[in-house]
Write a protein that holds these residues in place. Structure first.
Motif, PDB file in Angstrom:
ATOM      1  N   GLY A 179      85.517  28.353  22.214  1.00  0.00           N
ATOM      2  CA  GLY A 179      85.506  28.272  20.926  1.00  0.00           C
ATOM      3  C   GLY A 179      83.886  28.151  20.543  1.00  0.00           C
ATOM      4  N   LEU A 180      82.877  28.581  21.312  1.00  0.00           N
ATOM      5  CA  LEU A 180      81.570  28.161  21.072  1.00  0.00           C
ATOM      6  C   LEU A 180      81.311  29.318  20.014  1.00  0.00           C
ATOM      7  CD1 LEU A 180      80.226  27.401  24.459  1.00  0.00           C
ATOM      8  CD2 LEU A 180      79.917  25.953  22.312  1.00  0.00           C
ATOM      9  N   GLU A 181      80.583  28.952  19.022  1.00  0.00           N
ATOM     10  CA  GLU A 181      79.844  30.085  18.294  1.00  0.00           C
ATOM     11  C   GLU A 181      78.362  30.491  18.543  1.00  0.00           C
ATOM     12  OE1 GLU A 181      80.410  28.598  14.296  1.00  0.00           O
ATOM     13  OE2 GLU A 181      82.495  29.588  14.056  1.00  0.00           O
ATOM     14  N   LEU A 182      77.956  31.592  18.182  1.00  0.00           N
ATOM     15  CA  LEU A 182      76.580  31.933  18.603  1.00  0.00           C
ATOM     16  C   LEU A 182      75.519  30.750  17.935  1.00  0.00           C
ATOM     17  CD1 LEU A 182      76.705  35.643  17.231  1.00  0.00           C
ATOM     18  CD2 LEU A 182      76.751  34.744  19.560  1.00  0.00           C
ATOM     19  N   ASP A 183      75.798  30.099  16.913  1.00  0.00           N
ATOM     20  CA  ASP A 183      74.802  29.230  16.297  1.00  0.00           C
ATOM     21  C   ASP A 183      75.061  28.007  17.283  1.00  0.00           C
ATOM     22  OD1 ASP A 183      73.987  30.867  14.408  1.00  0.00           O
ATOM     23  OD2 ASP A 183      75.509  30.178  12.935  1.00  0.00           O
ATOM     24  N   ASP A 184      75.829  27.829  18.097  1.00  0.00           N
ATOM     25  CA  ASP A 184      75.989  26.443  19.013  1.00  0.00           C
ATOM     26  C   ASP A 184      74.825  26.647  20.019  1.00  0.00           C
ATOM     27  OD1 ASP A 184      78.145  25.499  17.238  1.00  0.00           O
ATOM     28  OD2 ASP A 184      79.663  26.614  18.579  1.00  0.00           O
ATOM     29  N   VAL A 185      74.513  27.866  20.218  1.00  0.00           N
ATOM     30  CA  VAL A 185      73.424  27.848  21.461  1.00  0.00           C
ATOM     31  C   VAL A 185      72.021  27.909  20.718  1.00  0.00           C
ATOM     32  CG1 VAL A 185      72.520  29.459  23.322  1.00  0.00           C
ATOM     33  CG2 VAL A 185      75.206  29.251  22.757  1.00  0.00           C
ATOM     34  N   SER A 186      71.171  26.989  21.202  1.00  0.00           N
ATOM     35  CA  SER A 186      69.730  27.136  20.606  1.00  0.00           C
ATOM     36  C   SER A 186      68.829  27.229  21.718  1.00  0.00           C
ATOM     37  CB  SER A 186      69.726  25.568  19.681  1.00  0.00           C
ATOM     38  OG  SER A 186      68.218  25.726  19.350  1.00  0.00           O
ATOM     39  N   PHE A 187      68.353  28.260  21.529  1.00  0.00           N
ATOM     40  CA  PHE A 187      66.969  28.781  22.535  1.00  0.00           C
ATOM     41  C   PHE A 187      65.958  27.833  22.113  1.00  0.00           C
ATOM     42  CE2 PHE A 187      69.486  32.678  22.894  1.00  0.00           C
ATOM     43  CZ  PHE A 187      69.948  32.289  24.124  1.00  0.00           C
ATOM     44  N   ASP A 188      65.681  27.425  21.043  1.00  0.00           N
ATOM     45  CA  ASP A 188      64.427  26.517  20.634  1.00  0.00           C
ATOM     46  C   ASP A 188      64.579  25.179  21.106  1.00  0.00           C
ATOM     47  OD1 ASP A 188      63.709  29.014  19.072  1.00  0.00           O
ATOM     48  OD2 ASP A 188      64.419  28.561  17.422  1.00  0.00           O
ATOM     49  N   ARG A 189      65.629  24.721  20.929  1.00  0.00           N
ATOM     50  CA  ARG A 189      65.903  23.250  21.266  1.00  0.00           C
ATOM     51  C   ARG A 189      66.309  22.968  22.682  1.00  0.00           C
ATOM     52  NH1 ARG A 189      68.528  23.434  16.232  1.00  0.00           N
ATOM     53  NH2 ARG A 189      70.650  23.061  17.191  1.00  0.00           N
ATOM     54  N   LYS A 190      66.862  24.096  23.385  1.00  0.00           N
ATOM     55  CA  LYS A 190      67.275  24.320  24.747  1.00  0.00           C
ATOM     56  C   LYS A 190      68.607  23.375  24.818  1.00  0.00           C
ATOM     57  CE  LYS A 190      63.620  26.315  26.030  1.00  0.00           C
ATOM     58  NZ  LYS A 190      63.490  27.795  26.317  1.00  0.00           N
ATOM     59  N   THR A 191      69.524  23.822  23.762  1.00  0.00           N
ATOM     60  CA  THR A 191      70.878  22.830  23.856  1.00  0.00           C
ATOM     61  C   THR A 191      72.106  23.595  23.659  1.00  0.00           C
ATOM     62  OG1 THR A 191      70.645  22.190  21.543  1.00  0.00           O
ATOM     63  CG2 THR A 191      69.446  20.728  22.945  1.00  0.00           C
ATOM     64  N   ILE A 192      72.987  23.281  23.931  1.00  0.00           N
ATOM     65  CA  ILE A 192      74.244  23.702  23.508  1.00  0.00           C
ATOM     66  C   ILE A 192      75.163  22.639  22.809  1.00  0.00           C
ATOM     67  CG2 ILE A 192      76.512  24.595  24.202  1.00  0.00           C
ATOM     68  CD1 ILE A 192      75.288  25.968  26.717  1.00  0.00           C
ATOM     69  N   GLU A 197      70.214  29.690  30.293  1.00  0.00           N
ATOM     70  CA  GLU A 197      69.409  30.386  29.193  1.00  0.00           C
ATOM     71  C   GLU A 197      69.035  31.840  29.551  1.00  0.00           C
ATOM     72  OE1 GLU A 197      65.055  29.814  26.820  1.00  0.00           O
ATOM     73  OE2 GLU A 197      65.816  28.780  28.202  1.00  0.00           O
ATOM     74  N   ALA A 198      68.369  32.053  30.669  1.00  0.00           N
ATOM     75  CA  ALA A 198      68.184  33.513  31.263  1.00  0.00           C
ATOM     76  C   ALA A 198      69.455  34.066  31.382  1.00  0.00           C
ATOM     77  CB  ALA A 198      67.682  33.404  32.738  1.00  0.00           C
ATOM     78  N   ILE A 199      70.614  33.791  31.510  1.00  0.00           N
ATOM     79  CA  ILE A 199      71.851  34.582  31.420  1.00  0.00           C
ATOM     80  C   ILE A 199      72.297  34.817  30.006  1.00  0.00           C
ATOM     81  CG2 ILE A 199      74.207  34.768  32.044  1.00  0.00           C
ATOM     82  CD1 ILE A 199      73.416  32.881  34.650  1.00  0.00           C
ATOM     83  N   LEU A 200      72.145  34.048  29.073  1.00  0.00           N
ATOM     84  CA  LEU A 200      72.755  34.286  27.818  1.00  0.00           C
ATOM     85  C   LEU A 200      71.808  35.120  26.882  1.00  0.00           C
ATOM     86  CD1 LEU A 200      74.489  30.705  27.025  1.00  0.00           C
ATOM     87  CD2 LEU A 200      75.461  32.796  27.568  1.00  0.00           C
ATOM     88  N   ARG A 201      70.507  34.895  27.096  1.00  0.00           N
ATOM     89  CA  ARG A 201      69.445  35.598  26.440  1.00  0.00           C
ATOM     90  C   ARG A 201      69.916  36.990  26.073  1.00  0.00           C
ATOM     91  NH1 ARG A 201      64.987  33.841  23.704  1.00  0.00           N
ATOM     92  NH2 ARG A 201      64.501  31.726  24.329  1.00  0.00           N
ATOM     93  N   PRO A 202      69.810  37.660  27.032  1.00  0.00           N
ATOM     94  CA  PRO A 202      70.024  39.277  27.186  1.00  0.00           C
ATOM     95  C   PRO A 202      71.715  39.369  26.602  1.00  0.00           C
ATOM     96  CG  PRO A 202      69.954  38.642  29.617  1.00  0.00           C
ATOM     97  CD  PRO A 202      69.585  37.435  28.719  1.00  0.00           C
ATOM     98  N   TYR A 203      72.539  38.746  26.944  1.00  0.00           N
ATOM     99  CA  TYR A 203      73.808  38.783  26.582  1.00  0.00           C
ATOM    100  C   TYR A 203      74.141  38.881  25.240  1.00  0.00           C
ATOM    101  CZ  TYR A 203      78.734  37.502  25.559  1.00  0.00           C
ATOM    102  OH  TYR A 203      79.933  37.471  25.078  1.00  0.00           O
ATOM    103  N   LEU A 204      73.343  37.521  24.761  1.00  0.00           N
ATOM    104  CA  LEU A 204      73.418  37.442  22.895  1.00  0.00           C
ATOM    105  C   LEU A 204      72.922  38.560  22.369  1.00  0.00           C
ATOM    106  CD1 LEU A 204      74.606  34.634  23.814  1.00  0.00           C
ATOM    107  CD2 LEU A 204      73.328  33.851  21.796  1.00  0.00           C
ATOM    108  N   ASP A 205      71.747  39.195  22.734  1.00  0.00           N
ATOM    109  CA  ASP A 205      71.018  40.274  22.132  1.00  0.00           C
ATOM    110  C   ASP A 205      72.254  41.539  22.308  1.00  0.00           C
ATOM    111  OD1 ASP A 205      68.881  38.823  21.826  1.00  0.00           O
ATOM    112  OD2 ASP A 205      67.883  39.731  23.594  1.00  0.00           O
TER     113      ASP A 205
END
Length: 350
Positions: free
Chosen positions: A113-126, A152-160
């Protein structure tokens, strides 16, 4: 791993987790999972294919060559599991999905149920919070957990790629109905990952991945000191310390203290080498002298945890004297690396 094949009994949960090297192997299997593939056949072609099979004399592989699809798709068509419309194959996000389970400690419904906005690369949090797709188990389940460097390294390209291709709000959506919906069924996907890693179907479940995070997190440092069970319990959204303390008691006195939670297969090549070769993850042996010479000339890769790229060609990585086969990069990741390489070349010429 045998204990993981049994679903936990109702009532008190007995924790079962993967060792760090086992979790790394599982994550590598998810990264290299092959897509089942879709079908370009229309209804008339599928009817003809079934007639050809009924007539006998031709194998599934021969039919696959004739009709230009994989033999797996042929099997699905013959079993009535696939019609003319292309299936939605979850292999594309098996790697980020398994990584999110292993590196966040989230419950099954929480992760799906995670949304895109739940992942913050700026704050380094989920952030796990209630939303329109699902509720949380209790009020302590609303929490913020670290976004570890590997995840983070896995999710960055996936989210793009995920945003460009589908849009929407969910991190792991299903578009089977045509509209965005929460992914529900992941049992078959996990079974495929388990088999790719050399295990049996049903040999692990999402709760084992959550327990694996708990065990790994208990062996980390928090601001230079061993992390407390209370901190881990808060990250897991538990109402008490009971389960965390049971895991803590089984870890024993000897613990591998690390600054981060990570499951990198290249850190366990000595232990997993034979298993990786048997599964086809390692393509050849190399001498330490040759590896050292090539590594000295290769460029360091920032997201491979200290590993280095290899001149053996794209999609391969040489670490610890072994050549580890790599899956093709996400298009966005590949494009980013090419751009960086171009910028570096321009700077060098300047």
């Amino acid at each position: 791993m045998a204990a993981l094949s049994e679903e936990p009994p109702r009532g008190q949960h007995e924790a079962h987790w993967l060792e760090v090297h086992e979790a790394a192997l599982l994550l590598e299997a998810a990264r290299q999972l092959r897509a089942i593939g879709g079908t370009r056949l229309d209804a008339e072609q599928i009817a003809q294919l079934r007639a050809d099979w009924a007539a006998g004399g031709r194998s599934k592989r021969a039919l696959a060559r004739t009709y230009g699809v994989s033999d797996v798709v042929i099997g699905r068509i013959l079993r009535g599991e696939q019609e003319a419309s292309a299936p939605s194959d979850e292999a594309a996000f098996a790697y980020p999905l398994v990584a999110t389970f292993l590196l966040s400690g989230g419950r099954r419904a929480e992760v799906l149920g995670l949304e895109l906005d739940d992942v913050s690369f700026d704050r380094k949090t989920i952030t796990f919070r209630p939303n329109r797709w699902r509720r949380l188990k209790n009020r302590r389940s609303h929490r913020v957990v670290p976004l570890w460097p590997q995840l983070e390294a896995i999710l960055r390209p996936y989210l793009d790629q995920r945003v460009v291709e589908h849009g929407g709000r969910l991190l792991f959506p299903s578009f089977a109905s045509g509209a965005e919906a929460r992914l529900i069924e992941i049992r078959k996907l996990l079974d495929r990952v388990a088999e790719r890693a050399g295990y049996r179907r049903g040999e692990f479940y999402t709760r084992a991945l959550r327990d694996t995070y708990c065990a790994a997190r208990l062996q980390t440092l928090d601001h230079g000191a061993p992390v407390t069970p209370y901190t881990v319990s808060r990250e897991l959204g538990h109402g008490s310390l009971d389960m965390v303390e049971r895991v803590y008691a089984h870890l024993g006195a000897m613990r591998r203290r690390s600054e981060v939670v990570e499951f990198r297969v290249e850190q366990h090549l000595e232990r997993l080498g034979d298993q990786l070769r048997a599964l086809g993850f390692v393509t050849q042996n190399v001498t330490r002298e040759a590896a050292a010479a090539e590594n000295e000339a290769a460029h360091a890769s920032a997201d491979d945890g200290g590993a280095t790229t290899s001149p053996d060609g794209p999609g391969r990585i040489r670490t610890g004297g072994l050549l580890l086969r790599r899956q093709a990069l996400y298009p966005t990741e590949l494009r980013t690396r090419r751009l960086r390489g171009g910028e570096a070349s321009t700077a060098a010429r300047g």
